[in-house]
Motif scaffolding. Structure first.
Motif, short mmCIF file in Angstrom:
data_model
loop_
_atom_site.label_atom_id
_atom_site.label_comp_id
_atom_site.label_asym_id
_atom_site.label_seq_id
_atom_site.Cartn_x
_atom_site.Cartn_y
_atom_site.Cartn_z
N GLY A 1 0.81 -1.20 0.00
CA GLY A 1 0.00 0.00 0.00
C GLY A 1 0.85 1.26 0.00
O GLY A 1 1.98 1.26 0.50
N PRO A 2 0.32 2.36 -0.55
CA PRO A 2 1.10 3.59 -0.65
C PRO A 2 1.47 4.22 0.68
O PRO A 2 2.33 5.09 0.73
CB PRO A 2 0.19 4.51 -1.47
N LYS A 3 0.84 3.79 1.77
CA LYS A 3 1.18 4.31 3.09
C LYS A 3 2.08 3.35 3.87
O LYS A 3 2.23 3.50 5.08
CB LYS A 3 -0.09 4.61 3.88
N ALA A 4 2.68 2.40 3.17
CA ALA A 4 3.70 1.56 3.82
C ALA A 4 4.82 2.47 4.32
O ALA A 4 5.10 3.53 3.74
CB ALA A 4 4.24 0.53 2.84
N LEU A 5 5.47 2.07 5.39
CA LEU A 5 6.40 2.96 6.10
C LEU A 5 7.76 3.04 5.40
O LEU A 5 8.29 2.05 4.91
CB LEU A 5 6.59 2.46 7.53
N GLY B 1 9.76 -8.89 0.23
CA GLY B 1 9.31 -7.51 0.38
C GLY B 1 9.68 -6.96 1.73
O GLY B 1 9.97 -7.71 2.68
N GLY B 2 9.66 -5.65 1.82
CA GLY B 2 9.98 -5.02 3.09
C GLY B 2 9.58 -3.57 3.12
O GLY B 2 9.24 -2.96 2.09
N ASN B 3 9.61 -3.02 4.31
CA ASN B 3 9.33 -1.60 4.53
C ASN B 3 10.32 -1.06 5.56
O ASN B 3 10.99 -1.83 6.24
CB ASN B 3 7.88 -1.41 5.00
N MET B 4 10.44 0.23 5.65
CA MET B 4 11.47 0.87 6.48
C MET B 4 12.86 0.31 6.12
O MET B 4 13.72 0.10 6.96
CB MET B 4 11.19 0.65 7.96
#
Length: 225
Positions: A97-101, A115-118
């Motif tokens: 999602g576009p609000k992933a951190l 996959g990952g965020n931050m």
């Protein structure tokens, strides 16, 4: 605050997830797998219910892409979610999602998706996929190799504190479900690798103990004659 890989072993049919995060007990919330069905991760502002939804849809005959779409479309806050899935045929799908951190990214490869965020950089999932595809040996070794490659490429922007490895084979219970829920010091991925190295030689025997106790070996502990 998380990076992970979902994958299938084309030779054995095993399915699994490896994951790490700066948050505590990440595998308990995010990693799910079901034998002969699929493996999923629901991460970034996690809604654990989405993992069950994806597996239920794949168990009903849908592929990874439809399962991810169903979880995404049925959630009230899909912009915050990052979902990864692989089905028993090896097809993969990812939603971010576009609000992933922070910096978030994903990559899909042969029998795997990461996959990952931050993240420290957006090329990390691709490094994980490449490491999984290039690795030899048992399925768990290949999942650990992917996590080590992600960490070497930068991992999260900050230090990670928890990690997990979940593998399913033919039974309704996990073949391996190993977790490092929190380390103040040291690397949880290294600790997970060490834990897997200790568990791996006994993994098949634990299955034998469940299915045919009389054929199971003794480990020489006191009282186990």
């Amino acid at each position: 605050m998380t990076f992970s890989i979902v994958a299938r072993c084309a030779q054995s049919g095993q399915l699994g997830v490896a994951i790490s995060s700066s948050s505590p007990a990440v595998a308990a919330r995010c990693a799910r797998a079901r034998a002969d069905v699929g493996a999923v991760s629901s991460q970034n502002v996690t809604n654990p219910e989405l993992g069950k939804i994806m597996l239920d849809r794949m168990a009903a005959g849908e592929g990874a892409a439809d399962a991810v779409a169903a979880a995404r479309d049925g959630d009230d806050h899909p912009d915050y979610r990052q979902l990864l899935a692989i089905d028993a045929r090896g097809a993969t799908s990812v939603h971010s999602g576009p609000k992933a951190l922070g910096i978030w990214a994903s990559a899909e490869g042969r029998d795997c998706a990461a996959g990952g965020n931050m993240l420290a950089g957006d090329g990390i999932p691709a490094k994980m996929v490449a490491a999984f595809e290039a690795a030899d040996g048992p399925f768990g070794d290949r999942l650990i190799a992917a996590m080590k490659a992600g960490l070497k490429a930068g991992g999260e922007a900050g230090p990670v504190h928890s990690a997990g490895l979940l593998i399913v084979d033919r039974q309704s219970w996990p073949y391996a479900d190993l977790r490092v829920d929190w380390l103040d010091e040291g690397c949880p991925i290294t600790a997970l690798s060490d834990l897997w190295a200790r568990y791996r030689p006994q993994a098949d025997d634990y299955v034998t103990r469940a299915l045919n106790p009389g054929a199971a070996p003794s480990y020489g502990v006191p009282g186990d004659d």
